[in-house]
Design an enzyme around this catalytic site. Structure first.
Site, short mmCIF file in Angstrom:
data_model
loop_
_atom_site.label_atom_id
_atom_site.label_comp_id
_atom_site.label_asym_id
_atom_site.label_seq_id
_atom_site.Cartn_x
_atom_site.Cartn_y
_atom_site.Cartn_z
N GLU A 687 -6.59 -34.03 72.12
CA GLU A 687 -7.91 -34.33 72.66
C GLU A 687 -8.20 -33.38 73.82
OE1 GLU A 687 -8.77 -38.48 73.56
OE2 GLU A 687 -9.68 -37.81 75.43
N HIS A 716 -15.55 -40.09 70.50
CA HIS A 716 -15.78 -41.39 71.13
C HIS A 716 -17.25 -41.66 71.37
CE1 HIS A 716 -11.70 -40.04 72.26
NE2 HIS A 716 -11.42 -41.19 71.72
#
Ligand code: GLN
Ligand code: ZN
Length: 774
Positions: A687, A716
């Site tokens: 990430e 997200h």
């Protein structure tokens, strides 16, 4: 017999969600606008009342209040002291429910599977949810407090007093629980500027003192103040902060006695500090740190109450009551005031084994959930107060369960033990540079190859089909057919988008750990053993009870089917051993490292079978490797060493030309980068999009040896990133790492997203990769 106080039973904290997850139901109905605040409060009060009544029935003497929470107890503390960040626009006297939930979930948004805040992105009023992170080394998540240098505090919630009085009205005398001021500050973040959060303590303490005085005026005699940070490596200034805090809090008027409560490990080098504080009682964790008992007993003041955490609050096994008594009886015999308790709050265990229907009777007989653990404590207390004879039958039953477990054929598999005993370090035949050439030749991928992390949207249809299949409404064949069609659509879409390395979409998987655990020997799954993960989200961790092996291939047929649909390379998708271990209840009869090795060999079998079936690329996800780090830094390396070895066991059974990927959905690698390199994966995806590739500095400084896919797209958020944005991130990545080693992929799996967003974002991602190729 000397006249001494009877040994009492404390519970420290009880599960909040309710035996049937009633709290989840009520919260989600409230958020959906179907249940008003008043009805939500009533449901919550009902759950509290049930928990108190239950603990009293079971014979607990010191029953907690204020251990309940509508979302999280750290957030409750933030509300108590009025530390609401400015973006939530709060200025009232009290923190109201909307502000509370805005901090928890965002004003418009929600959280994805991992609990990351998702922001809807429209409307100036929107405030994102506050950051959330894991509570020490548990799978419970708390809302991270945020402080500014000019932070002020004031009493803004009377929840602690209210719940104390509420219990009293029901005839239950409780010991209110507060998160201690020093741990509260240490768990928070200094926002906007580099200042020491502990410098805020003098401003914070008067609020705590006010709460204690209000409880004392209501005639509470004890308060439990949790300071779990005392079992961690403390920063500079913490010792002084503790001294200041407890000098003040142990001396309020009217007075109230303070049970300073530590858990999740041993006090170690903080023992002297903990003993120097003027608390009226001290709770210590004797499950994680049995060795501290002698030093605690020797160092505690004679008038100090000792609360001994002798029953495991973090796991599901019945305790060896006889062994506990052997240790505790001599201390009780000295006449000192002793309380027995779970090691920590029972929040981290499922509520009641009686509700569980899915377990084999033999396995079930080895287990104790929260209710049963309070029962065990009661048996111990009776044995200590009245003599072992008074509970002879109960002790015999406990012994029988221990013996049954120790000798069960369900647990011991000689073949597994023989295999894991082989101590030769696991290693691939050749180093990365050699493998790389073989893989490049086989795969023929373009520069900046594009791929995804594995899952594609778990649409309402997918969830519905799974639920119906689970209930038996949808037959196996029809469900399989549905999953196959979903897989076909997903493969076609990936081809259409132009991705280079495809995935099958993981539609057959309920959860990345459960899916594998259900197919491995040595694992048990429950139907009702829910534990709170965050807010309304609950999980049912698998229970690893025995030696682990893989009876038959788990994913090969799905891979084969997916690969048959396309000429592009199809990745095999597996969850790694460390992640499976860290998200399960594990055996307590052998070291975690040993259980992890067993899982590693089982997954290795799957890797080898995928290769034999023709899989050119196999991804082994280790989403939970970092979060398994021990709380004490000096224990990190030992953990990392066996965790890395387990990954290597899993990955090293394949030929040079088979490419091993791994994935980690987090971004703090600086302190463990060498171990990440030691995994010896050919490609790692991580990430990075939200940190603007900053974390790649760690990979640059360390000279990471293999290929990297730094996520260019934040999954997200429902926002679709533009080609330009992702191109900019790729340029930033190129500035830090050799271009020929870069992959292009999202930050994590797409299961929480929908198709239109995912498709649009992936098209942009592919365009950005093509632009980078020039
Ligand atoms: N392969 C998994 C997925 O895409 C990885 C999930 C994770 O890292 N948490 O869903
Ligand atoms: Zn991930």
């Amino acid at each position: 017999m000397t006249a001494r106080l009877p040994v009492q039973v404390a519970t420290l904290g009880f599960p909040r969600i309710g035996p049937k997850r009633e709290l989840k139901t009520a919260l989600e109905a409230h958020w959906a606008g179907r249940l008003d605040a008043k009805a939500l409060f009533a449901a919550a009060a009902d759950l509290r009342g049930q928990a108190w009544a239950r603990q009293r029935e079971l014979g607990a003497d010191l029953i907690p209040s204020n251990d309940f929470s509508l979302y999280d107890h750290v957030l409750d503390t933030t509300a108590m002291v009025g530390a609401v960040p400015a973006i939530y626009g709060w200025s009232d006297d009290r923190v109201d429910l909307d502000t509370y939930f805005a901090m928890a979930r965002g004003a418009q948004g929600d959280r994805c599977e991992h609990g990351h805040a998702q922001v809807s992105g429209h409307g100036a009023q929107d405030a994102p949810a506050a950051e959330m992170t894991k509570w020490f080394d548990t799978n419970y998540h708390f809302i991270v407090p945020e402080f500014t240098a000019d932070q002020t505090f004031r009493l803004a919630s009377t929840k602690a007093l209210h719940e104390y009085l509420e219990a009293k009205e029901q005839g239950v005398e409780t010991r209110p629980v507060l998160l201690g001021p020093v741990s509260y500050l240490l768990l928070g973040k200094a926002k906007g500027g580099d200042f020491d959060v502990l410098s805020l303590l003098p401003r914070l303490l008067p609020v705590y003192a006010e709460v204690l005085r209000s409880l004392a005026r209501a005639e509470a005699t004890w308060v439990q103040i949790d300071e779990p940070c005392l079992v961690t490596d403390l920063p500079e200034g913490a010792a002084e902060a503790y001294a200041l805090a407890y000098r003040m809090l142990c001396d309020v008027t009217p007075p109230i006695r303070v049970m300073l409560t530590t858990y999740f490990g041993g006090l170690q080098d903080n023992l002297e500090l903990a003993l120097s504080l003027p608390a009226h009682g001290l709770h210590v964790d004797l499950v994680r740190a049995p060795e501290q008992l002698e030093a605690v007993v020797a160092g505690a003041r004679p008038d100090q109450a000792l609360s001994l955490g002798v029953i495991d609050g973090r796991n599901v096994w019945k305790a060896d009551l006889g062994a506990v008594l052997d240790r505790i009886e001599p201390i009780v015999a000295t006449g000192r005031s002793v309380i027995i308790a779970p090691s920590c709050s029972l929040l981290h265990t499922p509520i009641d084994l009686e509700r569980e229907t899915a377990l084999a009777p033999e396995v079930r007989n080895w287990l104790a959930f929260a209710v049963q653990k309070v029962g065990e404590l009661k048996v111990l207390a009776r044995a200590l107060n009245e003599g072992r004879d008074a509970v002879r039958a109960e002790l015999a039953a406990a012994d029988a369960a221990i013996v049954s477990r120790r000798n069960s054929v369900l647990i011991h598999d000689p073949a597994v033990k023989a295999r894991t005993a082989d101590a030769a370090p696991a290693q691939r035949a050749n180093g990365f540079e050699i493998r790389r050439l073989a893989q490049a030749k086989r795969l023929g991928l373009p520069a900046f190859p594009t791929t995804t992390i594995g899952s594609f949207p778990q649409t309402p249809e997918v969830r519905k089909a799974r639920a119906e299949h689970g209930k038996g409404v949808l037959a196996d064949a029809a469900y399989e057919q549905f999953l196959r069609e979903e897989t076909v659509r997903t493969v076609r879409r990936q081809e259409d988008i132009g991705l280079d390395v495809l995935v099958h979409g993981e539609f057959e998987r309920n959860d990345m750990v459960q899916y594998f655990g259900e197919q491995l020997a040595g694992f048990a799954f429950t139907r009702a053993a829910w534990v709170q993960s965050y807010g309304s989200r609950c999980v049912r961790p698998p229970i690893i009870f025995g030696d682990v092996s893989r009876p038959k291939p788990m994913t090969v047929e799905w891979w084969r089917y997916a690969q048959s649909l396309t000429d592009k390379p199809m990745k095999g998708m597996l969850t790694g051993p460390v992640t499976i271990l860290n998200w399960s209840f594990v055996r307590d009869d052998q070291p975690r490292s040993e259980t992890c090795r067993q899982i590693a060999f089982a997954i290795r079998d799957e890797v080898v079978d995928l290769e034999a079936a023709g899989a050119p690329i196999i991804q082994i996800d280790e989403a939970a490797l970092r979060e398994g780090l021990p709380l004490r830094r000096r224990e990190w390396q030992a953990y990392l060493d066996w965790a890395v070895e387990c990954f290597r066991i899993t990955a090293s059974g394949v030929r040079d030309e088979t490419q091993i990927h791994t994935h980690m959905c987090y971004s703090e690698f600086n302190d463990i980068i060498a171990s990440i390199g030691a995994l010896d994966a050919d490609v790692i995806s991580i990430e990075t999009s939200r940190s603007q590739m900053e974390l790649l500095d760690a990979f640059k400084d360390y000279k990471y040896p293999a290929e990297i896919g730094p996520g260019v797209y934040d999954i997200h958020s429902p926002r679709v990133p533009s080609v330009e944005e992702m191109t900019a991130l790729l340029v930033a990545a190129k500035g830090r790492l050799p271009a020929e080693r870069l992959w292009v992929n999202p930050d994590c799996g797409l299961k929480t997203r929908n198709w239109p967003e995912s498709e649009a974002a992936l098209r942009n991602m592919v365009a950005a990769a093509r632009a980078a190729r020039g």
